[in-house]
Design a protein around this motif. Structure first.
Motif, PDB file in Angstrom:
ATOM      1  N   ARG A  26     -37.938 -44.635 -14.872  1.00 34.72           N
ATOM      2  CA  ARG A  26     -38.689 -44.812 -16.100  1.00 34.72           C
ATOM      3  C   ARG A  26     -39.393 -43.512 -16.487  1.00 34.72           C
ATOM      4  O   ARG A  26     -39.547 -42.614 -15.667  1.00 34.72           O
ATOM      5  N   ILE A  27     -39.818 -43.435 -17.746  1.00 35.57           N
ATOM      6  CA  ILE A  27     -40.432 -42.203 -18.234  1.00 35.57           C
ATOM      7  C   ILE A  27     -41.946 -42.222 -18.026  1.00 35.57           C
ATOM      8  O   ILE A  27     -42.545 -41.243 -17.604  1.00 35.57           O
ATOM      9  N   ASP A  28     -42.589 -43.370 -18.330  1.00 33.74           N
ATOM     10  CA  ASP A  28     -44.048 -43.444 -18.208  1.00 33.74           C
ATOM     11  C   ASP A  28     -44.466 -43.992 -16.849  1.00 33.74           C
ATOM     12  O   ASP A  28     -43.766 -44.847 -16.303  1.00 33.74           O
ATOM     13  N   PRO A  29     -45.576 -43.608 -16.283  1.00 35.03           N
ATOM     14  CA  PRO A  29     -46.497 -42.586 -16.791  1.00 35.03           C
ATOM     15  C   PRO A  29     -46.012 -41.160 -16.489  1.00 35.03           C
ATOM     16  O   PRO A  29     -45.304 -40.963 -15.504  1.00 35.03           O
ATOM     17  N   ILE A  30     -46.393 -40.228 -17.321  1.00 34.69           N
ATOM     18  CA  ILE A  30     -46.082 -38.820 -17.073  1.00 34.69           C
ATOM     19  C   ILE A  30     -47.166 -38.239 -16.174  1.00 34.69           C
ATOM     20  O   ILE A  30     -48.343 -38.280 -16.503  1.00 34.69           O
ATOM     21  N   ILE A  31     -46.760 -37.755 -14.987  1.00 35.32           N
ATOM     22  CA  ILE A  31     -47.742 -37.245 -14.020  1.00 35.32           C
ATOM     23  C   ILE A  31     -47.463 -35.773 -13.738  1.00 35.32           C
ATOM     24  O   ILE A  31     -46.302 -35.394 -13.514  1.00 35.32           O
ATOM     25  N   LEU A  32     -48.494 -34.954 -13.750  1.00 36.48           N
ATOM     26  CA  LEU A  32     -48.360 -33.507 -13.520  1.00 36.48           C
ATOM     27  C   LEU A  32     -47.303 -32.892 -14.428  1.00 36.48           C
ATOM     28  O   LEU A  32     -46.540 -32.015 -14.026  1.00 36.48           O
ATOM     29  N   GLY A  33     -47.233 -33.389 -15.642  1.00 36.79           N
ATOM     30  CA  GLY A  33     -46.261 -32.835 -16.589  1.00 36.79           C
ATOM     31  C   GLY A  33     -44.837 -33.296 -16.358  1.00 36.79           C
ATOM     32  O   GLY A  33     -43.917 -32.820 -17.012  1.00 36.79           O
ATOM     33  N   LEU A  34     -44.635 -34.220 -15.395  1.00 32.19           N
ATOM     34  CA  LEU A  34     -43.270 -34.686 -15.139  1.00 32.19           C
ATOM     35  C   LEU A  34     -43.151 -36.167 -15.491  1.00 32.19           C
ATOM     36  O   LEU A  34     -44.010 -36.967 -15.099  1.00 32.19           O
ATOM     37  N   PRO A  35     -42.112 -36.546 -16.226  1.00 36.77           N
ATOM     38  CA  PRO A  35     -41.847 -37.978 -16.442  1.00 36.77           C
ATOM     39  C   PRO A  35     -41.702 -38.672 -15.087  1.00 36.77           C
ATOM     40  O   PRO A  35     -41.353 -38.026 -14.098  1.00 36.77           O
ATOM     41  N   PHE A  36     -41.954 -39.989 -15.037  1.00 37.13           N
ATOM     42  CA  PHE A  36     -42.143 -40.645 -13.741  1.00 37.13           C
ATOM     43  C   PHE A  36     -40.978 -40.460 -12.769  1.00 37.13           C
ATOM     44  O   PHE A  36     -41.179 -40.141 -11.600  1.00 37.13           O
ATOM     45  N   LEU A  37     -39.734 -40.642 -13.232  1.00 35.16           N
ATOM     46  CA  LEU A  37     -38.577 -40.502 -12.338  1.00 35.16           C
ATOM     47  C   LEU A  37     -38.561 -39.111 -11.697  1.00 35.16           C
ATOM     48  O   LEU A  37     -38.395 -38.974 -10.482  1.00 35.16           O
ATOM     49  N   GLN A  38     -38.777 -38.085 -12.522  1.00 32.37           N
ATOM     50  CA  GLN A  38     -38.761 -36.716 -12.005  1.00 32.37           C
ATOM     51  C   GLN A  38     -39.939 -36.471 -11.071  1.00 32.37           C
ATOM     52  O   GLN A  38     -39.803 -35.789 -10.047  1.00 32.37           O
ATOM     53  N   PHE A  39     -41.095 -37.053 -11.428  1.00 28.13           N
ATOM     54  CA  PHE A  39     -42.262 -36.911 -10.551  1.00 28.13           C
ATOM     55  C   PHE A  39     -41.975 -37.543  -9.188  1.00 28.13           C
ATOM     56  O   PHE A  39     -42.276 -36.968  -8.140  1.00 28.13           O
ATOM     57  N   TRP A  40     -41.367 -38.715  -9.217  1.00 26.93           N
ATOM     58  CA  TRP A  40     -41.053 -39.424  -7.970  1.00 26.93           C
ATOM     59  C   TRP A  40     -40.120 -38.593  -7.084  1.00 26.93           C
ATOM     60  O   TRP A  40     -40.353 -38.447  -5.880  1.00 26.93           O
ATOM     61  N   LEU A  41     -39.087 -38.041  -7.668  1.00 26.23           N
ATOM     62  CA  LEU A  41     -38.150 -37.218  -6.895  1.00 26.23           C
ATOM     63  C   LEU A  41     -38.852 -35.976  -6.352  1.00 26.23           C
ATOM     64  O   LEU A  41     -38.663 -35.574  -5.204  1.00 26.23           O
ATOM     65  N   PHE A  42     -39.704 -35.371  -7.199  1.00 26.65           N
ATOM     66  CA  PHE A  42     -40.452 -34.190  -6.793  1.00 26.65           C
ATOM     67  C   PHE A  42     -41.376 -34.526  -5.619  1.00 26.65           C
ATOM     68  O   PHE A  42     -41.445 -33.789  -4.629  1.00 26.65           O
ATOM     69  N   LEU A  43     -42.040 -35.673  -5.724  1.00 22.65           N
ATOM     70  CA  LEU A  43     -42.948 -36.113  -4.678  1.00 22.65           C
ATOM     71  C   LEU A  43     -42.235 -36.167  -3.326  1.00 22.65           C
ATOM     72  O   LEU A  43     -42.761 -35.743  -2.299  1.00 22.65           O
ATOM     73  N   TRP A  44     -41.007 -36.676  -3.327  1.00 22.11           N
ATOM     74  CA  TRP A  44     -40.300 -36.836  -2.058  1.00 22.11           C
ATOM     75  C   TRP A  44     -39.679 -35.553  -1.539  1.00 22.11           C
ATOM     76  O   TRP A  44     -39.368 -35.449  -0.351  1.00 22.11           O
ATOM     77  N   ILE A  45     -39.514 -34.565  -2.411  1.00 18.64           N
ATOM     78  CA  ILE A  45     -39.148 -33.234  -1.907  1.00 18.64           C
ATOM     79  C   ILE A  45     -40.268 -32.754  -1.000  1.00 18.64           C
ATOM     80  O   ILE A  45     -40.054 -32.165   0.056  1.00 18.64           O
ATOM     81  N   VAL A  46     -41.507 -33.025  -1.412  1.00 22.61           N
ATOM     82  CA  VAL A  46     -42.655 -32.558  -0.642  1.00 22.61           C
ATOM     83  C   VAL A  46     -42.948 -33.474   0.553  1.00 22.61           C
ATOM     84  O   VAL A  46     -43.288 -33.003   1.640  1.00 22.61           O
TER      85      VAL A  46
END
Lengths: 66, 500
Positions: A26-46
């Motif tokens: 999903r797109i919302d919520p946008i966190i740290l400038g990233l739409p949710f799906l991208q934020f989630w993937l980014f989170l798990w890289i870390v």
């Protein structure tokens, strides 16, 4: 306790990056400038390296590594 | 094609030539080519950081950057499958690579096929694995070739004959690989990785500011104008099931590639590999941002731009000569250096597991080393030939590369943990897996699931069903590798018992 942690560290990255994808697609919520799906993937890289590190430490403390 | 930029072209050519020179200098010590083990895996002396650069260098290629941006440009968030794929690949590798490295180190093995031969006492299996490895790797080398070709075409149209420059640069790479072995790409990999990080971060920061006034306005614009790019499609031939199975299968396949295995075998200890598994996911921070460059291209470039050139055209319209030059040389290096590592992997498989295991078992020592090194020219020559002469025939093999490679997973990884896995069941499973993959692909019956997933499931199922038929022999026979993997522990237990 250690065993539960170990299983958690092994299972979490796989669940988070494969199984739950339909629910974070999903797109919302946008966190740290990233739409949710991208934020989630980014989170798990870390977070994935932390899980690996946890497993590494647990194995080391049990003397299972050489 | 638009006229290139002379400043950009000069910078690109200067950087490529410098790197080739360093590649030659890296091997000026004769010891680098004294044996197969020295030439192909650097005598297994590389520490954690060097292995990180090397594995990073051979997995993040020109095709990664050009291919991901063009996928993002045409298919939106499907491009993000590369993120869970590579994060999980390193995570999963933590559980088997240290073990594999230890066996390889103990028995002086330099390829995965070597391991399969020793583990199962089967030259048939090792040569099968080598054939799959080489067959899938040559198209992959061709992809690197088209990466540099596209880059030079954008940079040099109107100034140079692109084909001649491409062929020259690949022959130079073949020459320094022949000369320096794995040392060549390792030292140049550091330059390439630093450039990749610097240039990609620079682009990710500057492009949104130039075109949209900042990162957040850019995301807002994508959300309002092209929201379909930001989520995985829920229907259609490639939806969420495809995304999940493609990530999973690719993650299992990553270290089955000959070039990835070569990188891993250079490590000096199992612990260096564990630390690599720990830190490599961080490389993907740059990757996730690169996908956004594809989205920028979608918003900025005129309709009808060839998706294959999405990133290159974006660079061309956005930067002046120096910026373009640095960006092009980064992509060019990201194509040449992995190519060198891939050529080493493929040559090693060809010489050790096809030539020696199948054709001339007596060959060894200096002659085998020479044949392995000489194969570099054959491998790169074949890639050039196929790439320039039959570009279309390669497309299927490239698409099927990952699905094909993953089929050796049971032979290489499962066998590290399963004492009684039999040679016969493993070979039949591999063949069934390959057949199913190709059948599903050519008949288009994948049902929205990644082709390799069907193949791998069939492969596993076959092994589980067939194994009981052959298990008796597998149980009663042993060999050095099996003893090393499974019997050392029981010996230790026996000793402890005796001591008590």
């Amino acid at each position: 306790m250690k065993k539960i942690l170990l299983i958690l560290f092994i299972v979490l990255p796989i669940l988070a990056q494969l199984v739950v994808l339909p629910f974070v697609n999903r797109i919302d919520p946008i966190i740290l400038g990233l739409p949710f799906l991208q934020f989630w993937l980014f989170l798990w890289i870390v977070l994935t390296p932390f899980c690996t590190f946890g497993i590494y430490q647990l194995q080391k403390s049990q003397g299972g590594l050489d | 094609m638009q006229q290139g930029n002379l400043t950009a072209l000069s910078i690109t050519i200067c950087i490529i030539l410098t790197v080739v020179l360093i590649g030659f200098l890296a091997g000026r010590d004769k010891a680098t080519r004294s044996s197969v083990e020295e030439w192909s895996v650097g005598g297994r002396r590389f520490g954690g950081l060097l292995v990180w650069f090397l594995v990073g260098a051979d997995l993040y290629t020109a095709y990664t950057f050009l291919g991901l941006t063009s996928t993002a440009y045409t298919a939106g968030s499907l491009a993000f499958f590369a993120i869970p794929y590579s994060v999980l690949a390193y995570f999963i590798s933590y559980f088997f690579l240290p073990k594999l490295w230890k066996v390889a180190n103990h028995h002086k093995l330099t390829t995965l096929a070597d391991y399969a031969r020793e583990r199962f006492d089967s030259k048939l299996l090792s040569s099968l694995i080598a054939i799959v490895g080489v067959l899938m790797l040559i198209p992959y080398i061709c992809l690197q070739l088209s990466g540099i070709q596209d880059t030079l075409q954008v940079a040099g149209t109107g100034f140079i004959n692109v084909k001649v420059v491409v062929i020259t640069s690949f022959l130079l790479v073949a020459l320094y690989t022949f000369f320096s072995g794995i040392k060549g790409p390792t030292y140049t990999a550091i330059i390439k990785d630093v450039l990749v990080w610097a240039i990609m971060l620079f682009m990710v920061v500057s492009l949104p500011i130039m075109h949209f006034g900042g990162w957040n306005p850019m995301v807002d614009k994508i959300v309002t104008e092209a929201p379909q790019l930001l989520t995985i499609p829920t229907e259609g031939p490639k939806g969420i099931p495809w995304f999940i199975t493609a990530s999973f299968v690719s993650a299992l396949a990553l270290f089955m590639w000959a070039h990835a295995a070569t990188g891993v075998f250079t490590a000096k200890s199992a612990d260096a590999i564990r630390k690599n598994a720990l830190y490599l996911p961080l490389y993907n921070i740059v990757l996730i941002l690169v996908v956004f460059l594809g989205f920028i291209a979608f918003l900025v470039l005129p309709n009808g731009t060839d998706p294959r050139f999405a990133l290159l055209a974006l660079i061309q319209t956005s930067y002046g000569g120096i910026g373009q030059g640095l960006a092009y040389s980064t992509i060019a290096l990201a194509s040449l250096i992995p190519c060198s590592i891939m050529a080493i992997g493929a040559s090693n498989l060809f010489a050790n597991n096809i030539y020696r295991d199948l054709i001339n078992p007596k060959v060894k020592g200096a002659k085998l080393t020479m044949i392995t090194r000489g194969m570099v020219f054959v491998v790169i020559g074949l890639a050039l030939l196929f790439g320039l002469v039959f570009p279309q025939a390669l497309v299927s093999l490239q698409l099927l590369g990952v699905s094909g490679m993953v089929q050796i997973f049971p032979a290489i990884v499962v066998s590290l943990f399963w004492r009684n896995q039999s040679r016969e069941a493993t070979i039949i499973g591999l063949l069934v897996g390959l057949t199913v993959t190709f059948t599903v692909y050519s008949t288009g019956t994948s049902l929205g699931i990644y082709e390799g997933f069907w193949g791998l499931m069939a492969n596993f199922a076959t092994i589980v069903v067939m194994n009981p038929l052959f298990v008796k022999k597998a149980k009663s026979t042993t060999n050095d590798v099996k003893e090393y993997l499974f019997e050392e522990k029981t010996k230790k237990v026996d000793l402890v018992r005796k001591g008590a």
